[in-house]
Design a protein around this motif. Sequence first.
Motif, PDB file in Angstrom:
ATOM      1  N   VAL A 100       6.714  12.416  -4.232  1.00 18.76           N
ATOM      2  CA  VAL A 100       5.473  12.339  -5.014  1.00 18.76           C
ATOM      3  C   VAL A 100       4.325  12.518  -4.024  1.00 18.76           C
ATOM      4  CG1 VAL A 100       4.001  10.941  -6.493  1.00 18.76           C
ATOM      5  CG2 VAL A 100       6.499  10.801  -6.734  1.00 18.76           C
ATOM      6  N   SER A 101       3.645  13.645  -4.127  1.00 17.66           N
ATOM      7  CA  SER A 101       2.594  13.970  -3.166  1.00 17.66           C
ATOM      8  C   SER A 101       1.296  13.239  -3.490  1.00 17.66           C
ATOM      9  CB  SER A 101       2.338  15.480  -3.163  1.00 17.66           C
ATOM     10  OG  SER A 101       3.497  16.180  -2.757  1.00 17.66           O
ATOM     11  N   SER A 115       6.387   8.788  -0.970  1.00 13.48           N
ATOM     12  CA  SER A 115       5.153   8.544  -1.721  1.00 13.48           C
ATOM     13  C   SER A 115       3.940   8.952  -0.886  1.00 13.48           C
ATOM     14  CB  SER A 115       5.071   7.049  -2.068  1.00 13.48           C
ATOM     15  OG  SER A 115       3.852   6.722  -2.678  1.00 13.48           O
ATOM     16  N   MET A 116       2.880   9.385  -1.564  1.00 13.19           N
ATOM     17  CA  MET A 116       1.619   9.738  -0.897  1.00 13.19           C
ATOM     18  C   MET A 116       1.836  10.819   0.169  1.00 13.19           C
ATOM     19  SD  MET A 116      -0.092   5.972  -0.405  1.00 13.19           S
ATOM     20  CE  MET A 116      -0.133   4.787  -1.754  1.00 13.19           C
ATOM     21  N   VAL A 117       2.657  11.785  -0.158  1.00 13.25           N
ATOM     22  CA  VAL A 117       3.016  12.824   0.805  1.00 13.25           C
ATOM     23  C   VAL A 117       1.890  13.843   0.947  1.00 13.25           C
ATOM     24  CG1 VAL A 117       4.574  14.755   1.250  1.00 13.25           C
ATOM     25  CG2 VAL A 117       5.487  12.566   0.426  1.00 13.25           C
ATOM     26  N   ASP A 118       1.540  14.144   2.188  1.00 10.96           N
ATOM     27  CA  ASP A 118       0.590  15.212   2.514  1.00 10.96           C
ATOM     28  C   ASP A 118       1.371  16.260   3.311  1.00 10.96           C
ATOM     29  OD1 ASP A 118      -1.378  16.914   3.413  1.00 10.96           O
ATOM     30  OD2 ASP A 118      -2.743  15.320   4.052  1.00 10.96           O
ATOM     31  N   VAL A 140       8.243   5.172  -0.233  1.00 11.47           N
ATOM     32  CA  VAL A 140       8.144   5.202   1.221  1.00 11.47           C
ATOM     33  C   VAL A 140       7.124   6.251   1.643  1.00 11.47           C
ATOM     34  CG1 VAL A 140       9.382   5.470   3.393  1.00 11.47           C
ATOM     35  CG2 VAL A 140      10.599   4.607   1.380  1.00 11.47           C
ATOM     36  N   VAL A 141       6.041   5.825   2.247  1.00  5.18           N
ATOM     37  CA  VAL A 141       5.108   6.769   2.855  1.00  5.18           C
ATOM     38  C   VAL A 141       5.775   7.315   4.122  1.00  5.18           C
ATOM     39  CG1 VAL A 141       2.836   7.049   3.921  1.00  5.18           C
ATOM     40  CG2 VAL A 141       3.120   5.544   1.937  1.00  5.18           C
ATOM     41  N   GLY A 191       0.778  -1.228   0.000  1.00  3.73           N
ATOM     42  CA  GLY A 191       0.000   0.000   0.000  1.00  3.73           C
ATOM     43  C   GLY A 191       0.810   1.279   0.000  1.00  3.73           C
ATOM     44  N   VAL A 192       2.035   1.230  -0.544  1.00  2.00           N
ATOM     45  CA  VAL A 192       2.876   2.430  -0.556  1.00  2.00           C
ATOM     46  C   VAL A 192       3.043   3.019  -1.952  1.00  2.00           C
ATOM     47  CG1 VAL A 192       4.137   1.754   1.522  1.00  2.00           C
ATOM     48  CG2 VAL A 192       4.993   1.061  -0.725  1.00  2.00           C
TER      49      VAL A 192
END
Length: 258
Positions: free
Chosen positions: A200-201, A178-181, A146-147, A12-13
């Motif tokens: 990568v947001s 990855s999936m950066v907020d 990497v989240v 899930g990353v």
Amino acid sequence: MAVIATYNSKGGVGKTTFAINLAWEAVQNGYRTLLWELDEQGDSSWMMVNGHQIAPTNAVNFSMGIANVRQQIRLSKFPKLSLLAGDANIRATENFLVSFAKQQRLSKLFSELEEEFDLIILDCPPGFSEANRRIMQFAHLVIVPVVPSPLAMRGFYKIRDYMRLKRGHHPPMLPVFSMVDRRRKMHKLAMEEHPNWPVVSIASDIERMTDKKLPVGAFASKSKSGGAFRELWRGVEHKLLKMLVLRKIVAPKQMENA
């Protein structure tokens, strides 16, 4: 020919998202690319072919010599981008990879594929299986999404320590946030700790990939997400060229001006 793997032991990353978008960016730059799906879920093949999903491969037949890997390769919906779909039985795939690696047949297989491809991208499943460990020892570059969370970072450190053990103090790996907020404090702190990692947001354009069944660059090339994957590919390409495992593709206009 270069071989890269998108891998993290944690699920899930964004491994498949990275594999698809990097493959698309590679073919936009002229590289004949094979996206090899090692994950049993089959998301890459579902997204990258027209019409019905292509039939999964049979890894047992590969191991027994009944089928040839090259015969299972299919064209995707994009020119120069081919696909080898995953086997629904992940154990069969793992056994095939481990068996070929032990018999030193994996290097021979990739040497044969070099006749047709400039780049192979391995979309790896999660977990720390022996097959994934073999891939980490074999791939020219391992890209680790990497989240910015403690569990995902723990997965990255586990991979880093293993690769240092097997491939030296500076192993060929590229961690990518990855999936950066950027609104979340934990994410901001992680990026401050590792300011040189690509980012990568999280974005609606990436979420729309499954609806469009396309890489981000194919429908939102001017978006921040499209730019992020384009920039990531440039960094990956630079590393592979520097390692001398990839040869720069010269565009026709460049050749005319040479």
